[in-house]
Design an enzyme around this catalytic site. Structure first.
Site, PDB file in Angstrom:
ATOM      1  N   GLN A 107       1.111 -10.727  -3.318  1.00  0.00           N
ATOM      2  CA  GLN A 107      -0.261 -10.302  -3.017  1.00  0.00           C
ATOM      3  C   GLN A 107      -0.891  -9.700  -4.267  1.00  0.00           C
ATOM      4  O   GLN A 107      -0.278  -8.862  -4.932  1.00  0.00           O
ATOM      5  CB  GLN A 107      -0.264  -9.251  -1.905  1.00  0.00           C
ATOM      6  N   HIS A 137      -5.683  -1.007  -4.882  1.00  0.00           N
ATOM      7  CA  HIS A 137      -6.121   0.085  -4.019  1.00  0.00           C
ATOM      8  C   HIS A 137      -7.011   0.998  -4.840  1.00  0.00           C
ATOM      9  O   HIS A 137      -6.638   1.419  -5.928  1.00  0.00           O
ATOM     10  CB  HIS A 137      -4.912   0.828  -3.445  1.00  0.00           C
ATOM     11  N   ARG A 175       7.736 -11.197   4.700  1.00  0.00           N
ATOM     12  CA  ARG A 175       7.381 -11.050   6.119  1.00  0.00           C
ATOM     13  C   ARG A 175       8.105 -12.139   6.903  1.00  0.00           C
ATOM     14  O   ARG A 175       8.085 -13.305   6.511  1.00  0.00           O
ATOM     15  CB  ARG A 175       5.869 -11.178   6.320  1.00  0.00           C
ATOM     16  N   LYS A 199     -13.968  -4.000   7.615  1.00  0.00           N
ATOM     17  CA  LYS A 199     -13.565  -4.825   6.476  1.00  0.00           C
ATOM     18  C   LYS A 199     -14.548  -5.967   6.251  1.00  0.00           C
ATOM     19  O   LYS A 199     -15.295  -6.369   7.161  1.00  0.00           O
ATOM     20  CB  LYS A 199     -12.163  -5.387   6.693  1.00  0.00           C
ATOM     21  N   CYS A 230       0.792  -1.235   0.000  1.00  0.00           N
ATOM     22  CA  CYS A 230       0.000   0.000   0.000  1.00  0.00           C
ATOM     23  C   CYS A 230       0.828   1.291   0.000  1.00  0.00           C
ATOM     24  O   CYS A 230       0.470   2.242  -0.715  1.00  0.00           O
ATOM     25  CB  CYS A 230      -1.022   0.005   1.133  1.00  0.00           C
ATOM     26  N   HIS A 251      -8.583  -1.014   0.314  1.00  0.00           N
ATOM     27  CA  HIS A 251      -7.606  -2.076   0.060  1.00  0.00           C
ATOM     28  C   HIS A 251      -8.397  -3.326  -0.299  1.00  0.00           C
ATOM     29  O   HIS A 251      -9.397  -3.612   0.368  1.00  0.00           O
ATOM     30  CB  HIS A 251      -6.787  -2.424   1.310  1.00  0.00           C
ATOM     31  N   ASP A 266      -2.783  -7.321  -4.863  1.00  0.00           N
ATOM     32  CA  ASP A 266      -3.323  -6.097  -4.275  1.00  0.00           C
ATOM     33  C   ASP A 266      -3.991  -5.200  -5.308  1.00  0.00           C
ATOM     34  O   ASP A 266      -3.595  -5.171  -6.469  1.00  0.00           O
ATOM     35  CB  ASP A 266      -2.189  -5.284  -3.636  1.00  0.00           C
TER      36      ASP A 266
END
Length: 576
Positions: free
Chosen positions: A320, A324, A302, A404, A273, A450, A322
């Protein structure tokens, strides 16, 4: 597949069974000391210190036998309230219980007793050990005390308990089927991925795995392009200042990989992000640009504990999917609905059903005003309803920056996996001073969404391996077709001609003309889970045909090669 923790009676049953297991262990190993024995989604476990003794596989049967004696004896389970002083005296020889008691307030301490055994516990429990006869000890492992690698390694025993013998047998049968589908085993056998001690928790995608991965990513780009998304690629390593700016440094740095370049600290990104927001800030935006949908298949790292690593399911690096979405407040509901529709479309392709949870504002740690939270939660709920989806409220479990929606998919064994998520963020647009120009010329904050569909591409591949038991649908199979000549020499030329037609039509195929019996080569194709086998002999050669066999079926049909190609191309296009 049932979640033990979500069923009140099963939760009590398993909690009580953990105590019965501890009682049996104490009888067999008098020196045993006990840490905690909680209920988990798939049963229970207890962490135990046995001194110099080590639990082996064969010891589980011995413990089970003692547990059956206790259940047959049928003692009542009795709750007692005791003082802190009495608790300290009762458990004076068990340093782990003393550790727990030290953190408890006097007047709130309870124990549960069955026969000669008493255990510190809040409860609740079932009435009698008679109810605990349908159990099974599943496995054992090591576990550091308090999860800290600097502490002593305890021994953890896992088990499960059901109300009926039939429920237990059905569950054990499902576990056996799950073993056959283990993505680590199938991933190795089918050449999909490997792991190496030189990169713990960091999967290597092998050639067959890369075919699956590329197909998933190609589909992802195609579907997102249709839906009006634009795409970026942000750096894999960015400076410490950025991560302090985003808040990740304070909240997540123990999970981040850090390096120093030119006397300046950098971190490999654990999230995508911040990079997306830097890309947003690269230009000016108008209310007319909204919604702005920015996607990134971004690799993140991670640091996970070594004991938690599990094939593709728990790794230290993954991609990921992802995106946005930056939007005006009046666009929240429609954009959330669009994402729900997209997630629904993706999962339906793989035959995956799902349920949705709406996680709402935490009671204490949250940012923003309650009115904004209420509007955001209502927008998420209404988007679900307008998309024709039901949802379960998960109160107080939202992120500190916004509510979420979590999508829990169910695989072919009924197991649940949390994959997709949609999160409203009221924090990062403020931190990064994101703005767009409103109709009246003023600068205002965009609302940020997200969202992921796969979650982790690698993990999703692992889920698909187990969901399909390695028998991928034709469009996704690494090798789609094998051409098998009846005689390895006499029919090899015709088999090669068929193979060339298949390759020209875009199929991933090969010829198996080894000097082996026909039945052996067909069985080999089945073992390698190749969806289609085309057998060719004298008759097929004369008629320009092939005999088509499907994985998992004994039926066959002989068709013209052009007809076979047309039928299979349609299946691939429709992703059936």
């Amino acid at each position: 597949m049932i979640d033990i923790k979500q069923d009140e009676y099963l939760s009590k049953l398993n909690h009580s069974c953990a105590h019965m297991m501890a009682q049996a262990v104490k009888r067999l190993y008098p020196q045993a000391q006990f840490w905690v024995g909680p209920v988990i989604s798939d049963g229970f476990y207890y962490d135990i210190d046995l001194g110099d003794e080590v639990i082996r596989d064969e010891d589980l049967a011995k413990i089970e036998k003692e547990m059956k004696k206790i259940a047959k004896d049928g003692k009542r389970i009795i709750r007692e309230e005791i003082s802190k002083a009495d608790a300290m005296e009762m458990f004076k020889d068990d340093k782990y219980k003393i550790e727990l008691i030290n953190d408890l307030e006097d007047g709130s301490i309870t124990i549960y007793r069955q026969g000669e055994f008493a255990d510190l516990c809040r409860g609740p429990h079932v009435e009698s050990v008679k109810e605990l006869k349908n159990f099974k000890l599943l496995k054992h492992s090591g576990a550091y005390w308090k999860g800290d690698a600097n502490n002593k390694m305890l021994q953890r025993i896992y088990g499960i308990c059901f109300a009926t013998k039939e429920d237990l047998e059905a569950h054990l049968q499902m576990l056996e089927e799950a073993k056959k589908r283990d993505h680590k085993k199938l991933g190795r056998e089918l050449g999909i991925f490997m792991m190496s001690e030189y990169a713990p928790g960091m999967p290597f995608m092998l050639p067959n795995g890369m075919i699956i991965r590329n197909l998933l990513e190609q589909m992802w780009y195609e579907e997102h392009t249709k839906a009006g998304y634009q795409f970026i690629k942000s750096p894999i390593m960015m400076s410490r200042e950025l991560w302090e700016y985003s808040g990740h440094w304070d909240n997540y740095k123990e999970n981040m990989y850090v390096s120093e370049v030119d006397d300046r600290q950098f971190a490999i990104k654990p999230m995508n992000c911040p990079g997306s927001m830097l890309a947003y800030k690269n230009g000016l935006h108008s209310y007319k640009d909204m919604p702005l949908r920015i996607g990134e298949l971004g690799q993140v790292h991670r640091h996970e504990a070594s004991g938690a690593l599990n094939g593709l399911f728990r790794v230290r690096t993954f991609t990921q999917d992802d995106a946005h979405i930056y939007m005006r407040p009046d666009q929240i509901e429609s954009e959330v609905k669009n994402v729900i529709d997209m997630i629904d479309h993706f999962y339906s392709i793989f035959g995956l059903t799902y349920r949705i949870e709406l996680s709402t504002r935490p009671e204490e740690k949250y940012i923003g005003d309650i009115e904004t939270w209420n509007k955001s939660e209502a927008a998420l709920a209404q988007a679900c309803e307008h998309a024709g989806k039901t949802y379960k409220v998960n109160p107080g479990d939202g992120a500190f920056y916004g509510p979420k929606l979590d999508f829990h998919i169910r695989d072919s064994l009924g197991r649940e996996w949390q994959c997709g998520t949609i999160q409203l963020d009221m924090n990062l647009p403020e931190r990064f001073d994101l703005t767009y120009v409103e109709q009246d010329g003023s600068k205002v904050r965009p609302i940020m969404l997200h969202r992921v569909v796969f979650g982790s591409v690698e993990r999703f591949i692992g889920i698909l391996i187990e969901h399909f038991a390695g028998k991928f649908p034709l469009w996704l199979a690494p090798q789609q077709i094998v051409v098998v000549p009846v005689h390895h020499e006499r029919h090899a030329d015709y088999a090669q001609k068929v193979q060339e037609q298949l390759t020209a039509a875009g199929f991933r195929s090969k010829v198996d003309a080894r000097n082996e019996k026909l039945g052996y080569r067909i069985r080999e194709a089945q073992l390698h889970k190749i969806p289609v086998q085309l057998v060719v002999g004298d008759g097929e050669k004369d008629e320009n045909t092939a005999t088509l066999r499907r994985l998992g079926s004994n039926d066959s049909e002989t068709l013209n090669i052009c007809d076979i190609i047309a039928v299979l191309q349609k299946e691939v296009e429709e992703k059936r």
